[in-house]
Design an enzyme around this catalytic site. Structure first.
Site, PDB file in Angstrom:
ATOM      1  N   LYS A  54      72.915  11.509  50.311  1.00 39.17           N
ATOM      2  CA  LYS A  54      72.917  12.640  49.382  1.00 39.17           C
ATOM      3  C   LYS A  54      73.894  13.711  49.865  1.00 39.17           C
ATOM      4  O   LYS A  54      74.047  13.925  51.079  1.00 39.17           O
ATOM      5  CB  LYS A  54      71.492  13.208  49.286  1.00 39.17           C
ATOM      6  CG  LYS A  54      71.289  14.254  48.194  1.00 39.17           C
ATOM      7  CD  LYS A  54      69.819  14.658  48.129  1.00 39.17           C
ATOM      8  CE  LYS A  54      69.556  15.729  47.084  1.00 39.17           C
ATOM      9  NZ  LYS A  54      68.122  16.109  47.027  1.00 39.17           N
ATOM     10  N   SER A 129      66.222  16.184  42.478  1.00 40.63           N
ATOM     11  CA  SER A 129      67.651  16.403  42.595  1.00 40.63           C
ATOM     12  C   SER A 129      68.415  15.222  43.190  1.00 40.63           C
ATOM     13  O   SER A 129      69.638  15.187  43.153  1.00 40.63           O
ATOM     14  CB  SER A 129      67.915  17.647  43.450  1.00 40.63           C
ATOM     15  OG  SER A 129      67.397  17.498  44.765  1.00 40.63           O
ATOM     16  N   SER A 153      61.972  15.756  44.863  1.00 43.49           N
ATOM     17  CA  SER A 153      63.355  15.338  44.614  1.00 43.49           C
ATOM     18  C   SER A 153      63.706  13.944  45.092  1.00 43.49           C
ATOM     19  O   SER A 153      64.793  13.449  44.792  1.00 43.49           O
ATOM     20  CB  SER A 153      64.327  16.348  45.248  1.00 43.49           C
ATOM     21  OG  SER A 153      64.320  17.554  44.527  1.00 43.49           O
TER      22      SER A 153
END
Length: 446
Positions: A54, A129, A153
């Protein structure tokens, strides 16, 4: 697509061939926009298993932007502890996953690079996210990925995309090298194709870190060697909690309960504090911490500087590079921390947080794990969320886990037409139990 377990058995030359094939597959599926850019083969990573990262986890000498214009051009000077642990286990960072800017969103629409699409239906969001991470694993253009979970997330995009997402106990995995959004809530964790791979990655990235003061003084886990899908447990269900979910989610919840009963598990009904209290406490705390953490992105300490006529003008123009959602959360966080409002909002939210922790402890006095949906709906179409409040309400089943600092794992229970995930919530530092029951349920579905 190889699983992580399978990839670990490959010789070095086959891993390199597989990386080349993976790059071709990523290029072929660029429409998903799961990767921020096409990853490159690097000599330093030769023979190492590729893991997608990420875009808010530091990798030395690599770009890091948290999907924000304000960090355009930033190159990390060090690697996160989780990355170093991957490298020590013959794995490497391979590509940057798209995400909501600074982790503030539930759809991966809040990215300066543009939105990521759900591989199950490209007209729908992948969740957020960590949406790029989940979409890539679901589309089989990543063996596995590391994401971060502040209020769901990891688990929510895993549920929307039909993969496994593990949020470890707070302190289990070092946050050193994770760009801070809400320091008391967030954890790095794996998004994988199956439970075994999640267990493998947890064992690798967990353990005490002297560079993170919130890191628990515990050795790395050894969950993979101990995985027991036949273990019989007591499972708490929260029926009142689930009434707010769509009928498809409710049906999946009750079908999962039946499956678990047929497997021999004991089901216990429990009650939990109104979700409105969870949401209020979570967003006050998260926004307050965000306003403090993101203060450093000012064009002087960090951030892509935009010059102004004076220092104040420099600050205004530089920080205007934040997206709308990030600016909103910084402003709200500054408000709840301001003089005259600190006691009324932030202090009260911290007291509610303690009540939520105590309620989880009370439930766990009679059971081993809690079963809940991950989200109140399936992945919605793009632009379906009309307001920030609607987006915040979609987190009702995940944020309590972060407030209490507990571990939880999302596992798909329905794959078609759209995936639906359920989560097992465990006692603090008892990832073994939630992995065991998730592994058992996964095998029962195959």
């Amino acid at each position: 697509m190889l699983t992580l377990k399978q990839a670990m058995a490959l010789p070095s030359n086959e891993i390199e061939s597989y990386k080349e094939q993976m790059i071709d597959n990523i290029k072929a599926q660029q429409e998903l926009h799961a990767y921020i850019e096409i990853p490159e083969l690097r000599e330093v990573n030769k023979g190492k298993i590729p893991i997608l990262i990420k875009d808010n986890i530091c990798v030395k000498d690599s770009k890091l932007t948290c999907a924000s214009k304000i960090l355009h051009g930033f190159v990390s000077s060090y690697s996160a502890t989780a990355i170093l642990k991957l490298q020590d286990s013959n794995m490497c960072a391979f590509g940057r996953a798209n995400m909501d800017e600074f982790g503030m969103g539930s759809t991966t629409e809040k990215s300066c690079y543009g939105r990521t699409k759900n591989p199950n239906d490209t007209s729908r969001v992948p969740g957020g996210s960590s949406g790029g991470s989940a979409a890539a694993v679901a589309a089989k253009i990543a063996i596995a990925s590391l994401g971060s979970d502040t209020g769901g997330s990891i688990r929510q995009p895993a549920s929307y995309c039909g993969v496994v997402g593990l949020k470890p106990t707070y302190g289990r995995v070092s946050r050193y090298g994770l760009v801070a959004y809400s320091s008391s809530l967030e954890q790095i964790g794996p998004i994988t194709q199956n439970v075994e791979d999640a267990s493998i990655l947890l064992d690798i990235i967990s353990g005490v870190c002297t560079k993170d003061s919130t890191s628990a003084n515990l050795a790395p886990t050894q969950t993979f060697a101990k995985l027991d899908p036949k273990r019989i447990l007591k499972i708490a269900i929260l029926e009142d909690f689930v009434k707010q979910a769509d009928i498809a989610i409710q049906n999946a919840y009750y079908e999962t309960i039946k499956t678990l009963e047929n497997m021999g598990h004991t089901i216990i009904q429990k009650q939990m504090l109104d979700t409105a209290h969870h949401i209020s406490a979570y967003y006050i705390i998260a926004m307050a911490e965000a306003s403090a953490n993101l203060a450093r992105f000012d064009g002087v300490r960090y951030g892509s500087r935009i010059e102004g006529e004076n220092l104040q003008d420099l600050y205004f123009q530089t920080r205007a590079q934040f997206g709308d959602e990030v600016q909103k959360r910084i402003l709200l966080g500054s408000f709840v921390l301001s003089s005259g409002y600190y006691d009324a909002y932030y202090l009260k939210a911290q007291k509610v947080r303690q009540l939520i922790k105590q309620q989880y402890l009370s439930i766990f006095a009679d059971c081993d794990v809690i079963l809940l949906p991950v989200a109140p709906n399936v992945a919605p179409p793009f632009n379906a969320t009309k307001s920030s409040l609607e987006m915040y309400l979609s987190d009702i089943y995940t944020i309590g886990v972060n407030l209490a600092g507990l571990p939880a794992i999302s596992i798909p229970v329905i794959k078609k037409p759209l995936p639906i995930g359920m989560q097992f919530i465990g006692k603090a530092f008892d990832e073994q139990t939630i992995l065991d029951i998730a592994f058992g349920l996964e095998q029962n579905q195959i």
